[in-house]
Write a protein that holds these residues in place. Structure first.
Motif, mmCIF file in Angstrom:
data_model
loop_
_atom_site.group_PDB
_atom_site.id
_atom_site.type_symbol
_atom_site.label_atom_id
_atom_site.label_comp_id
_atom_site.label_asym_id
_atom_site.label_seq_id
_atom_site.Cartn_x
_atom_site.Cartn_y
_atom_site.Cartn_z
ATOM 1 N N UNK A 169 -3.869 -10.111 1.691
ATOM 2 C CA UNK A 169 -4.696 -9.316 2.627
ATOM 3 C C UNK A 169 -4.167 -8.844 3.813
ATOM 4 N N UNK A 170 -3.223 -9.807 4.190
ATOM 5 C CA UNK A 170 -2.390 -9.047 5.273
ATOM 6 C C UNK A 170 -1.631 -7.712 5.053
ATOM 7 N N UNK A 198 8.550 -2.005 -10.586
ATOM 8 C CA UNK A 198 8.932 -3.357 -9.915
ATOM 9 C C UNK A 198 7.523 -3.974 -9.800
ATOM 10 N N UNK A 199 6.377 -3.417 -9.652
ATOM 11 C CA UNK A 199 5.081 -4.108 -9.546
ATOM 12 C C UNK A 199 4.650 -4.413 -10.901
ATOM 13 N N UNK A 220 -8.309 1.965 -6.728
ATOM 14 C CA UNK A 220 -8.183 1.861 -5.446
ATOM 15 C C UNK A 220 -6.951 2.785 -4.963
ATOM 16 N N UNK A 221 -7.390 3.547 -3.958
ATOM 17 C CA UNK A 221 -6.343 4.622 -3.419
ATOM 18 C C UNK A 221 -4.948 3.509 -2.920
ATOM 19 N N UNK A 222 -3.847 4.112 -2.987
ATOM 20 C CA UNK A 222 -2.597 3.523 -2.637
ATOM 21 C C UNK A 222 -2.477 2.436 -3.324
ATOM 22 N N UNK A 223 -2.838 2.101 -4.550
ATOM 23 C CA UNK A 223 -2.862 0.975 -5.234
ATOM 24 C C UNK A 223 -2.607 1.215 -6.908
ATOM 25 N N UNK A 273 0.800 -1.166 -0.165
ATOM 26 C CA UNK A 273 -0.004 0.013 -0.176
ATOM 27 C C UNK A 273 0.970 1.279 -0.112
ATOM 28 N N UNK A 274 0.742 1.950 -0.997
ATOM 29 C CA UNK A 274 1.239 3.345 -1.051
ATOM 30 C C UNK A 274 0.896 4.123 -2.205
ATOM 31 N N UNK A 275 0.566 5.590 -1.630
ATOM 32 C CA UNK A 275 0.019 6.543 -2.601
ATOM 33 C C UNK A 275 0.897 6.831 -3.838
ATOM 34 N N UNK A 276 0.465 7.099 -4.839
ATOM 35 C CA UNK A 276 1.164 7.297 -6.206
ATOM 36 C C UNK A 276 2.421 8.440 -6.026
ATOM 37 N N UNK A 277 1.945 9.605 -5.160
ATOM 38 C CA UNK A 277 2.897 10.583 -5.185
ATOM 39 C C UNK A 277 3.974 10.187 -4.265
ATOM 40 N N UNK A 278 3.844 9.253 -3.378
ATOM 41 C CA UNK A 278 5.200 8.739 -2.692
ATOM 42 C C UNK A 278 5.944 7.717 -2.884
ATOM 43 N N UNK A 279 5.415 7.055 -4.064
ATOM 44 C CA UNK A 279 6.481 5.790 -4.526
ATOM 45 C C UNK A 279 7.212 6.352 -5.721
ATOM 46 N N UNK A 280 8.420 5.618 -5.600
ATOM 47 C CA UNK A 280 9.455 6.076 -6.493
ATOM 48 C C UNK A 280 9.046 5.456 -8.055
#
Ligand code: HXC
Ligand code: NAP
Length: 254
Positions: free
Chosen positions: A192-193, A108-109, A147-150, A95-102
């Motif tokens: 889900x974890x 990678x995903x 979905x946010x952060x996805x 989970x990470x907002x688009x504005x925060x991930x490199x």
């Protein structure tokens, strides 16, 4: 007699969670299973687990981002004969907002999920039984439901859905069926974890679903066996939702 007696199956990302359950079910119905994931330790442990139930399993460590490694794994699996079933379920997520991930995190995903699915399909093509093989990718409702952060996972899974449809068009003539399963939130999984967080949040997710519960790994394995079997013989290019109605949304106006 199981539905997959004398069939050869390769399961990418098959050493834990949903994909391991699919592999175990295919094995229980007679398939010879070949498992692939990055960790040799996880491959050895999952192979032992399936064998300890009296079923046939082998495996090979490979990263789905590395085409040559995937190709080598497919060639090792094909030593048993033409491959009847390919399950492509390796994935990475957080989970990470688009504005925060490199850019590298996003890539990678995409590389694991989307390019990895292409690599497994491309490398398996020559070895798959023609006609008769079934290729099953593992997608998610977030392919169509933002979905946010996805952003990374949603974009990757959306790509998988379109890839599946394109491959179904191209490979139908050779008698290869190409489909995806889109699981909703599945209980007792790494996915889900990572996504649900606290027990209270997990319960709120279940309460918002039409079927009011998480799915089980068995629910997804049942669908995979159906698609891989003769019962799915006229199904190709389909994204099969196994999601308790997740993809329907809440049904409320806002
Ligand atoms: C932000 C992150 C991050 C996080 C890693 N990165 N974790 N960014 N938040 N939580 C960044 C790193 O900083 C790095 O960018 C880049 O991602 C690559 O990280 P690595 O650790 O070098 O990558 P790698 O070792 O290849 O590991 C891949 C992984 C890891 C995806 C990051 O979590 C993994 O191996 N996951 C596999 C298991 C898994 O995720 N299972 C759940 C699947 S569930 P920089 O810029 O620093 O180099 C699932 C559900 C789908 O898919 C349903 C919804 C669609
Ligand atoms: P999981 O237990 O983390 O399984 C991921 C598997 O992929 C593991 O075997 C992992 O083994 C392997 N893998 C990861 N990166 C890889 C790489 N680069 N190359 C090769 N193998 C790799 O996850 P899960 O929650 O069961 O999810 C399984 C699938 O279902 C995924 O496609 C996921 O997107 C999808 N899905 C899950 C849910 C859910 O509720 N859990 C919902 C919708 C969709 P190694 O670490 O050894 O590589």
């Amino acid at each position: 007699m199981g539905r997959f007696e004398d069939r050869n199956a390769i399961v990418f990302g098959g050493t834990s969670g949903i994909n391991l359950e699919i592999a175990t079910r295919l094995a229980a119905e007679g398939a010879r299973i070949f498992l692939v994931s990055r960790s040799q330790e996880k491959v050895d442990s999952a192979v032992s687990r399936i064998r300890s139930s009296g079923y046939s399993a082998a495996g090979h460590a490979a990263d789905v981002r590395d085409y040559e490694a995937v190709d080598a794994a497919v060639k090792a699996a094909a030593e048993e004969g033409a491959i009847d079933i390919v399950v492509s379920g390796a994935a990475g997520n957080f989970l990470a907002p688009a504005a925060d991930i490199s850019s590298n995190a996003f890539r990678t995903v995409i590389d694991i999920d989307l390019v990895g699915t292409f690599n497994t399909a491309r490398a398996s093509f020559a070895a798959m039984r023609k006609p008769g093989a079934s290729f099953i990718a593992i997608s998610a409702p977030q392919a169509e439901k933002p979905m946010t952060s996805q952003a990374h996972a949603c974009a990757a899974k959306a790509g998988i859905n379109m890839l599946v449809k394109c491959l179904a068009l191209e490979w139908g003539e050779q008698g290869i069926r190409v489909n995806a399963i889109s699981p909703g939130p599945i209980d007792d999984t790494e996915g889900m974890r990572r996504l649900a967080g606290s027990d209270a949040a997990a319960q709120a997710i279940a309460d918002a679903l039409p079927l009011k519960r998480y799915g089980t790994k068995q629910d997804v394995a049942d669908a995979a066996c159906f698609l891989a079997s003769q019962e799915g013989a006229y199904i190709t290019g389909t994204i099969l939702n196994v999601d308790g109605g997740t993809s329907l949304g809440t049904g409320r106006l806002v």
